[in-house]
Write a protein that holds these residues in place. Structure first.
Motif, PDB file in Angstrom:
ATOM      1  N   LYS A 322     -26.453   9.410  -8.013  1.00 13.33           N
ATOM      2  CA  LYS A 322     -26.285  10.666  -7.280  1.00 13.33           C
ATOM      3  C   LYS A 322     -25.128  11.476  -7.869  1.00 13.33           C
ATOM      4  CE  LYS A 322     -28.532   8.648  -3.276  1.00 13.33           C
ATOM      5  NZ  LYS A 322     -28.450   8.225  -1.870  1.00 13.33           N
ATOM      6  N   LEU A 323     -24.039  11.669  -7.141  1.00  8.55           N
ATOM      7  CA  LEU A 323     -22.985  12.567  -7.611  1.00  8.55           C
ATOM      8  C   LEU A 323     -21.985  11.912  -8.559  1.00  8.55           C
ATOM      9  CD1 LEU A 323     -22.144  14.473  -4.307  1.00  8.55           C
ATOM     10  CD2 LEU A 323     -23.228  15.434  -6.336  1.00  8.55           C
ATOM     11  N   TYR A 324     -21.937  10.594  -8.598  1.00  8.50           N
ATOM     12  CA  TYR A 324     -20.817   9.937  -9.274  1.00  8.50           C
ATOM     13  C   TYR A 324     -21.266   8.988 -10.381  1.00  8.50           C
ATOM     14  CZ  TYR A 324     -17.987  11.679  -5.435  1.00  8.50           C
ATOM     15  OH  TYR A 324     -17.358  12.489  -4.527  1.00  8.50           O
ATOM     16  N   TYR A 325     -20.428   8.926 -11.419  1.00 10.11           N
ATOM     17  CA  TYR A 325     -20.552   7.871 -12.412  1.00 10.11           C
ATOM     18  C   TYR A 325     -19.365   6.933 -12.233  1.00 10.11           C
ATOM     19  CZ  TYR A 325     -20.851   5.189 -16.644  1.00 10.11           C
ATOM     20  OH  TYR A 325     -20.935   4.127 -17.514  1.00 10.11           O
ATOM     21  N   ASP A 326     -19.638   5.649 -12.196  1.00  5.20           N
ATOM     22  CA  ASP A 326     -18.616   4.648 -11.896  1.00  5.20           C
ATOM     23  C   ASP A 326     -18.183   3.924 -13.173  1.00  5.20           C
ATOM     24  OD1 ASP A 326     -16.946   2.745 -10.850  1.00  5.20           O
ATOM     25  OD2 ASP A 326     -18.384   1.962  -9.383  1.00  5.20           O
ATOM     26  N   PHE A 327     -16.901   4.094 -13.557  1.00  8.30           N
ATOM     27  CA  PHE A 327     -16.349   3.400 -14.711  1.00  8.30           C
ATOM     28  C   PHE A 327     -15.894   1.977 -14.369  1.00  8.30           C
ATOM     29  CE2 PHE A 327     -16.033   7.757 -16.114  1.00  8.30           C
ATOM     30  CZ  PHE A 327     -16.194   7.696 -17.485  1.00  8.30           C
ATOM     31  N   GLY A 328     -15.931   1.631 -13.109  1.00  6.39           N
ATOM     32  CA  GLY A 328     -15.428   0.329 -12.676  1.00  6.39           C
ATOM     33  C   GLY A 328     -14.099   0.473 -11.988  1.00  6.39           C
ATOM     34  N   ASP A 329     -13.181   1.187 -12.635  1.00  8.12           N
ATOM     35  CA  ASP A 329     -11.878   1.417 -12.021  1.00  8.12           C
ATOM     36  C   ASP A 329     -11.697   2.869 -11.577  1.00  8.12           C
ATOM     37  OD1 ASP A 329     -11.854   2.394 -14.621  1.00  8.12           O
ATOM     38  OD2 ASP A 329      -9.728   1.947 -14.945  1.00  8.12           O
ATOM     39  N   ASP A 364     -36.495  13.282  -3.012  1.00  6.12           N
ATOM     40  CA  ASP A 364     -35.544  13.071  -1.919  1.00  6.12           C
ATOM     41  C   ASP A 364     -34.101  13.286  -2.379  1.00  6.12           C
ATOM     42  OD1 ASP A 364     -37.583  12.515  -0.192  1.00  6.12           O
ATOM     43  OD2 ASP A 364     -37.274  10.333  -0.176  1.00  6.12           O
ATOM     44  N   ILE A 365     -33.744  12.706  -3.526  1.00 12.50           N
ATOM     45  CA  ILE A 365     -32.358  12.807  -4.005  1.00 12.50           C
ATOM     46  C   ILE A 365     -32.040  14.226  -4.457  1.00 12.50           C
ATOM     47  CG2 ILE A 365     -30.716  12.024  -5.759  1.00 12.50           C
ATOM     48  CD1 ILE A 365     -32.107   9.305  -5.678  1.00 12.50           C
ATOM     49  N   LEU A 366     -32.971  14.855  -5.187  1.00 12.41           N
ATOM     50  CA  LEU A 366     -32.720  16.201  -5.699  1.00 12.41           C
ATOM     51  C   LEU A 366     -32.675  17.248  -4.597  1.00 12.41           C
ATOM     52  CD1 LEU A 366     -34.923  16.075  -8.913  1.00 12.41           C
ATOM     53  CD2 LEU A 366     -32.439  16.259  -8.824  1.00 12.41           C
ATOM     54  N   ASN A 367     -33.281  16.955  -3.456  1.00 13.65           N
ATOM     55  CA  ASN A 367     -33.256  17.900  -2.341  1.00 13.65           C
ATOM     56  C   ASN A 367     -32.268  17.508  -1.251  1.00 13.65           C
ATOM     57  OD1 ASN A 367     -35.425  20.080  -2.753  1.00 13.65           O
ATOM     58  ND2 ASN A 367     -36.495  18.192  -3.331  1.00 13.65           N
ATOM     59  N   SER A 368     -31.400  16.545  -1.563  1.00 14.26           N
ATOM     60  CA  SER A 368     -30.352  16.175  -0.608  1.00 14.26           C
ATOM     61  C   SER A 368     -29.026  16.070  -1.343  1.00 14.26           C
ATOM     62  CB  SER A 368     -30.709  14.861   0.109  1.00 14.26           C
ATOM     63  OG  SER A 368     -30.948  13.819  -0.826  1.00 14.26           O
ATOM     64  N   ASP A 369     -28.660  14.898  -1.835  1.00 12.87           N
ATOM     65  CA  ASP A 369     -27.368  14.707  -2.498  1.00 12.87           C
ATOM     66  C   ASP A 369     -27.173  15.631  -3.703  1.00 12.87           C
ATOM     67  OD1 ASP A 369     -26.231  11.858  -1.323  1.00 12.87           O
ATOM     68  OD2 ASP A 369     -28.418  11.908  -1.416  1.00 12.87           O
ATOM     69  N   LEU A 370     -28.246  15.881  -4.459  1.00 12.05           N
ATOM     70  CA  LEU A 370     -28.124  16.690  -5.674  1.00 12.05           C
ATOM     71  C   LEU A 370     -28.717  18.087  -5.522  1.00 12.05           C
ATOM     72  CD1 LEU A 370     -28.871  14.072  -8.512  1.00 12.05           C
ATOM     73  CD2 LEU A 370     -26.669  14.791  -7.563  1.00 12.05           C
ATOM     74  N   LYS A 371     -28.842  18.559  -4.306  1.00 17.07           N
ATOM     75  CA  LYS A 371     -29.417  19.897  -4.100  1.00 17.07           C
ATOM     76  C   LYS A 371     -28.562  20.942  -4.810  1.00 17.07           C
ATOM     77  CE  LYS A 371     -31.441  22.865  -0.564  1.00 17.07           C
ATOM     78  NZ  LYS A 371     -32.756  22.817  -1.221  1.00 17.07           N
TER      79      LYS A 371
END
Length: 551
Positions: A322-329, A364-371
């Motif tokens: 969704k909105l975030y990329y997680d580097f771990g830290d 669903d994702i493109l019309n909610s979190d990534l709208k």
């Protein structure tokens, strides 16, 4: 609860659409929507050789590993295919080209034989077009002709690194780049303050210190008779922006010139997660300023009011993040830092899913979190060793899923013609980068059938923003799979109904209330027409796919 909310939203949309149909019909211009773009991604050097006189510039004639040298493709070749309406017939709305800036003059041995910078990612000079790819006049002609056909041009931006150091290619000064350490990819910092691989100098994008032009570029600019012009333009850029004369901002200035001088429409940003994210926020500001300047100087050439588009290569990002990329830290929201879209690296895996779970998840994702944002899906690319269909055994399925899934579709050159991704003797990513198989398109009937499949789906997507940017709704729940999509923007509304894996011959397609009874519709796949009766459409065709649109 989630399903109930989704169902309620769909019912409201359907009711609104049905009511709107009863009103007096108002013709509204169909908008170009980036979220529905059909992107054709090509390696400039591997697509079409339109000018054989530029095949051996800078004496790049050493023997190379297989498919690791310049093969002759150029901007002139892309223009030829534009003139032939190849992209138009495919329903392409955006052409994304690998970088065309001047590459290192020599090559390096990467353990697979000598390699040259045919791919465009080994920059020597951002301010010049590599003569192996073409000239400034070629780029002007390409953009002009593409725009005349409603096709946008997206170039590839590399700010993270220069090209390798060779006997002929000097390293940039150490206030511009670092040459150690090599990235270990264990944390946010070890993705950024390091070199991706050995001998790929990393631009010090974290620096805000004033630096001078590299001496070799000063000498180059003077030899080419453009030193004074470059200095004047750089002075104006830094005065206008207020940015320090740091390496990243020099590069941003040079990349923004392709917007001001040629009117390109977007940038795909390379290695986005290997700099701090604020770099891309600044880059977007520079691009927006340049695009506004171009539009002001060229009002007759402006296609529409869409902003300049940037899509980021955050390697490993997928729509499920969704909105975030997680580097771990550390988690980073790249959508808040310069990008409207990100490349979706997991689509080539998720394409193994059945249609409905795939389509509904993305909708669903493109019309909610990534709208208001989007992702770019692909089944194959230039550096992904695990494409959806490497053996080209599921070519029709690959095209159907790619072109009908919500989000941007990225057709990799040769997807539509089953160009081989498994070349004997080619090692590593070279096997993904063979020359375009034009002979098969010309002479092989099976290749021509596949190409026609991509053309029909591509043109349907191009004609209907609902396909990539609309809200998805499953219509049938029995033995046949039918779905609808609705897209609304201001006064414009678009709706389509699609049936997949249907029986050959006569078939009834339920349309719910997406199309009202009495509406004349066309199946864009077979060309057959029909009239909606009792919320159904009857189509008699020799295909198992139906693409319904209002006539």
């Amino acid at each position: 609860m989630k399903n109930k909310i989704r169902l309620l939203a769909i019912l409201i949309l359907l009711t609104t659409f049905s009511f709107a149909q009863k009103k007096k019909k108002v013709v509204v211009t169909k908008p170009f929507v980036w979220e529905n773009a059909n992107v054709y991604f090509l390696l400039t050097d591997r697509f079409q050789n339109g000018d054989k006189t530029n095949d051996h510039t800078f004496n790049r004639n050493k023997p190379t590993g297989k498919l690791r040298g310049f093969e002759g493709g150029d901007i002139r070749g892309i223009i030829q295919k534009l003139d032939e309406n190849y992209f138009t017939n495919l329903g392409i709305t955006v052409i994304w080209m690998t970088p065309i800036v001047e590459q290192i003059h020599d090559g390096v041995d990467e353990g697979t034989g000598m390699s040259y910078g045919f791919h465009g990612y080994w920059t020597r000079d951002w301010s010049a077009i590599d003569p192996s790819f073409g000239t400034k006049n070629d780029l002007v002609e390409l953009v002009t002709k593409a725009h005349a056909k409603g096709i946008r041009i997206m170039l590839d931006a590399v700010i993270n690194h220069t090209g390798p150091v060779t006997a002929e290619d000097s390293v940039y000064p150490n206030d511009w780049v670092r040459t150690t350490p090599k990235c270990t990819y264990q944390s946010y910092d070890t993705y950024i303050n390091c070199t991706l691989v050995e001998n790929l100098p990393d631009v010090k994008t974290e620096s805000n210190q004033n630096v001078d032009l590299p001496p070799f570029l000063v000498e180059k600019f003077k030899n080419e008779g453009r030193y004074e012009q470059e200095i004047t333009e750089l002075d104006a850029f830094f005065k206008t922006t207020g940015f320090p004369r740091a390496p990243k901002y020099y590069i941003m200035k040079w990349l923004s010139d392709y917007i001001i001088d040629y009117g390109i429409d977007g940038y795909r940003v390379d290695t986005a997660k290997h700099t701090t994210e604020d770099v891309w926020k600044d880059f977007k500001k520079v691009c927006d300023m340049a695009f506004a300047k171009y539009k002001a100087k060229n009002p007759s050439k402006v296609l529409d009011n869409n902003p300049f588009f940037t899509v980021g290569e955050v390697y490993g990002y997928n729509i499920g993040n969704k909105l975030y990329y997680d580097f771990g830290d550390k988690k980073v929201n790249y959508f808040e830092n310069g990008f409207t879209g990100l490349i979706n690296f997991d689509f080539r895996n998720e394409a193994k899913m059945n249609y409905e779970p795939l389509f509904s998840k993305y909708s669903d994702i493109l019309n909610s979190d990534l709208k208001g944002k989007t992702v770019m899906n692909y089944t194959a690319s230039h550096d992904d060793s695990y494409p959806f269909d490497k053996k080209r055994e599921k070519t029709y399925e690959a095209g159907t899923k790619l072109l009908l899934t919500p989000g941007i579709s990225q057709v990799y050159y040769g997807d539509e013609s089953a160009r081989s991704l498994d070349i004997a003797g080619a090692q590593g990513d070279a096997t993904l980068r063979s020359t375009m198989n034009w002979d098969a398109i010309k002479n092989n009937s099976e290749t021509q059938k596949l190409l026609l499949h991509y053309q029909k789906l591509g043109q349907f997507r191009k004609n209907h923003p609902a396909v990539g940017a609309g809200i998805h709704k499953q219509i049938s729940f029995g033995n046949q799979y039918v779905f609808g999509r609705i897209y609304t923007k201001v006064k414009f509304t678009d709706a389509v109904v699609v049936g997949l894996d249907l029986p050959i011959g006569k078939k009834e397609i339920p349309v719910a209330n997406l199309f009202k009874n009495g509406t004349k519709v066309r199946d864009a796949y077979s060309g057959k027409t029909a009239t909606v009766a009792k919320n159904n459409v009857t189509i008699d065709s020799n295909f198992g796919i139906v693409l319904l649109e209002i006539i």
